[in-house]
Design a protein around this motif. Structure first.
Motif, PDB file in Angstrom:
ATOM      1  N   ASP A 158     134.520 -51.528  89.265  1.00  0.00           N
ATOM      2  CA  ASP A 158     134.744 -50.791  88.030  1.00  0.00           C
ATOM      3  C   ASP A 158     133.945 -51.325  86.852  1.00  0.00           C
ATOM      4  N   LYS A 159     133.302 -52.477  86.990  1.00  0.00           N
ATOM      5  CA  LYS A 159     132.492 -53.034  85.900  1.00  0.00           C
ATOM      6  C   LYS A 159     131.007 -52.784  86.093  1.00  0.00           C
ATOM      7  N   VAL A 160     130.628 -52.089  87.147  1.00  0.00           N
ATOM      8  CA  VAL A 160     129.218 -51.852  87.455  1.00  0.00           C
ATOM      9  C   VAL A 160     128.907 -50.378  87.213  1.00  0.00           C
ATOM     10  N   TYR A 161     127.843 -50.137  86.454  1.00  0.00           N
ATOM     11  CA  TYR A 161     127.440 -48.772  86.117  1.00  0.00           C
ATOM     12  C   TYR A 161     125.982 -48.573  86.489  1.00  0.00           C
ATOM     13  N   ASN A 162     125.633 -47.369  86.882  1.00  0.00           N
ATOM     14  CA  ASN A 162     124.235 -47.076  87.153  1.00  0.00           C
ATOM     15  C   ASN A 162     123.625 -46.181  86.079  1.00  0.00           C
ATOM     16  N   ARG A 163     124.406 -45.944  85.023  1.00  0.00           N
ATOM     17  CA  ARG A 163     123.923 -45.111  83.922  1.00  0.00           C
ATOM     18  C   ARG A 163     124.674 -45.505  82.660  1.00  0.00           C
ATOM     19  N   LEU A 164     123.979 -45.473  81.539  1.00  0.00           N
ATOM     20  CA  LEU A 164     124.597 -45.802  80.261  1.00  0.00           C
ATOM     21  C   LEU A 164     124.909 -44.504  79.525  1.00  0.00           C
ATOM     22  N   HIS A 165     126.195 -44.222  79.383  1.00  0.00           N
ATOM     23  CA  HIS A 165     126.591 -42.983  78.702  1.00  0.00           C
ATOM     24  C   HIS A 165     126.706 -43.185  77.202  1.00  0.00           C
ATOM     25  N   ASP A 166     127.459 -44.190  76.777  1.00  0.00           N
ATOM     26  CA  ASP A 166     127.641 -44.443  75.354  1.00  0.00           C
ATOM     27  C   ASP A 166     127.576 -45.944  75.100  1.00  0.00           C
ATOM     28  N   PRO A 167     126.464 -46.423  74.525  1.00  0.00           N
ATOM     29  CA  PRO A 167     126.331 -47.858  74.297  1.00  0.00           C
ATOM     30  C   PRO A 167     127.413 -48.438  73.390  1.00  0.00           C
ATOM     31  N   LYS A 168     128.024 -47.620  72.545  1.00  0.00           N
ATOM     32  CA  LYS A 168     129.072 -48.105  71.651  1.00  0.00           C
ATOM     33  C   LYS A 168     130.296 -48.602  72.422  1.00  0.00           C
ATOM     34  N   ASP A 169     130.465 -48.123  73.658  1.00  0.00           N
ATOM     35  CA  ASP A 169     131.592 -48.581  74.481  1.00  0.00           C
ATOM     36  C   ASP A 169     131.492 -50.068  74.797  1.00  0.00           C
ATOM     37  N   PHE A 170     130.313 -50.662  74.618  1.00  0.00           N
ATOM     38  CA  PHE A 170     130.086 -52.055  74.986  1.00  0.00           C
ATOM     39  C   PHE A 170     129.925 -52.973  73.773  1.00  0.00           C
ATOM     40  N   ALA A 171     130.203 -52.471  72.581  1.00  0.00           N
ATOM     41  CA  ALA A 171     130.094 -53.277  71.367  1.00  0.00           C
ATOM     42  C   ALA A 171     130.980 -54.511  71.486  1.00  0.00           C
ATOM     43  N   GLY A 172     130.404 -55.678  71.174  1.00  0.00           N
ATOM     44  CA  GLY A 172     131.142 -56.925  71.212  1.00  0.00           C
ATOM     45  C   GLY A 172     131.347 -57.499  72.605  1.00  0.00           C
ATOM     46  N   ARG A 173     130.763 -56.879  73.615  1.00  0.00           N
ATOM     47  CA  ARG A 173     130.941 -57.349  74.988  1.00  0.00           C
ATOM     48  C   ARG A 173     129.643 -57.954  75.517  1.00  0.00           C
ATOM     49  N   ASN A 174     129.768 -58.803  76.521  1.00  0.00           N
ATOM     50  CA  ASN A 174     128.612 -59.342  77.223  1.00  0.00           C
ATOM     51  C   ASN A 174     128.204 -58.350  78.299  1.00  0.00           C
ATOM     52  N   VAL A 175     126.916 -58.008  78.321  1.00  0.00           N
ATOM     53  CA  VAL A 175     126.419 -56.999  79.261  1.00  0.00           C
ATOM     54  C   VAL A 175     125.186 -57.549  79.969  1.00  0.00           C
ATOM     55  N   LEU A 176     125.113 -57.320  81.267  1.00  0.00           N
ATOM     56  CA  LEU A 176     123.943 -57.684  82.050  1.00  0.00           C
ATOM     57  C   LEU A 176     123.261 -56.405  82.497  1.00  0.00           C
ATOM     58  N   VAL A 177     122.006 -56.218  82.078  1.00  0.00           N
ATOM     59  CA  VAL A 177     121.191 -55.092  82.515  1.00  0.00           C
ATOM     60  C   VAL A 177     120.212 -55.643  83.539  1.00  0.00           C
ATOM     61  N   ILE A 178     120.169 -55.025  84.705  1.00  0.00           N
ATOM     62  CA  ILE A 178     119.279 -55.490  85.764  1.00  0.00           C
ATOM     63  C   ILE A 178     118.207 -54.441  85.985  1.00  0.00           C
ATOM     64  N   GLY A 179     116.958 -54.872  85.888  1.00  0.00           N
ATOM     65  CA  GLY A 179     115.825 -53.978  86.120  1.00  0.00           C
ATOM     66  C   GLY A 179     114.720 -54.279  85.141  1.00  0.00           C
ATOM     67  N   GLY A 180     113.528 -53.890  85.496  1.00  0.00           N
ATOM     68  CA  GLY A 180     112.388 -54.159  84.636  1.00  0.00           C
ATOM     69  C   GLY A 180     111.644 -52.909  84.238  1.00  0.00           C
ATOM     70  N   GLY A 181     112.238 -51.761  84.488  1.00  0.00           N
ATOM     71  CA  GLY A 181     111.587 -50.500  84.161  1.00  0.00           C
ATOM     72  C   GLY A 181     111.958 -49.991  82.781  1.00  0.00           C
ATOM     73  N   ASP A 182     111.511 -48.802  82.498  1.00  0.00           N
ATOM     74  CA  ASP A 182     111.714 -48.210  81.183  1.00  0.00           C
ATOM     75  C   ASP A 182     113.189 -47.927  80.902  1.00  0.00           C
ATOM     76  N   SER A 183     113.944 -47.513  81.902  1.00  0.00           N
ATOM     77  CA  SER A 183     115.372 -47.239  81.692  1.00  0.00           C
ATOM     78  C   SER A 183     116.114 -48.506  81.300  1.00  0.00           C
ATOM     79  N   ALA A 184     115.760 -49.624  81.916  1.00  0.00           N
ATOM     80  CA  ALA A 184     116.393 -50.904  81.573  1.00  0.00           C
ATOM     81  C   ALA A 184     116.053 -51.299  80.142  1.00  0.00           C
ATOM     82  N   ALA A 185     114.808 -51.076  79.745  1.00  0.00           N
ATOM     83  CA  ALA A 185     114.392 -51.393  78.371  1.00  0.00           C
ATOM     84  C   ALA A 185     115.156 -50.531  77.373  1.00  0.00           C
ATOM     85  N   GLU A 186     115.249 -49.240  77.641  1.00  0.00           N
ATOM     86  CA  GLU A 186     115.976 -48.329  76.748  1.00  0.00           C
ATOM     87  C   GLU A 186     117.445 -48.722  76.645  1.00  0.00           C
ATOM     88  N   ALA A 187     118.063 -49.028  77.784  1.00  0.00           N
ATOM     89  CA  ALA A 187     119.475 -49.413  77.774  1.00  0.00           C
ATOM     90  C   ALA A 187     119.682 -50.697  76.993  1.00  0.00           C
TER      91      ALA A 187
END
Length: 82
Positions: free
Chosen positions: A2-31
């Motif tokens: 339940d803590k793993v996502y393959n898409r970012l819907h609303d970045p505000k949902d993660f305000a104040g939280r520690n987040v790990l983005v895995i990937g080196g492509g453009d989607s990872a950069a945008e996220a």
């Protein structure tokens, strides 16, 4: 998981939280940029010394964040090829 996502819907949902983005492509950069701008503490992990095929505007956003003395951003080189 339940803590793993393959898409970012609303970045505000993660305000104040520690987040790990895995990937080196453009989607990872945008996220990563969206999450940082929404107040998340983000680690972007990828294999390699550079992002692969990022849009120039996303790369510029990351560089601006890293250069901003008011932002708590650090860009580090990988410590191994593994």
């Amino acid at each position: 998981m339940d803590k793993v996502y393959n898409r970012l819907h609303d970045p505000k949902d993660f305000a104040g939280r520690n987040v790990l983005v895995i990937g080196g492509g453009d989607s990872a950069a945008e996220a990563t940029v969206a999450l940082v701008q929404s107040g998340a503490c983000v680690t972007l992990a990828h294999r390699g010394g550079e992002l692969s095929r990022p849009k120039p505007e996303n790369l510029e956003k990351i560089e601006r964040l890293a250069a901003d003395p008011g932002a708590d951003v650090a860009v580090e080189d990988p410590v191994s090829e593994r």
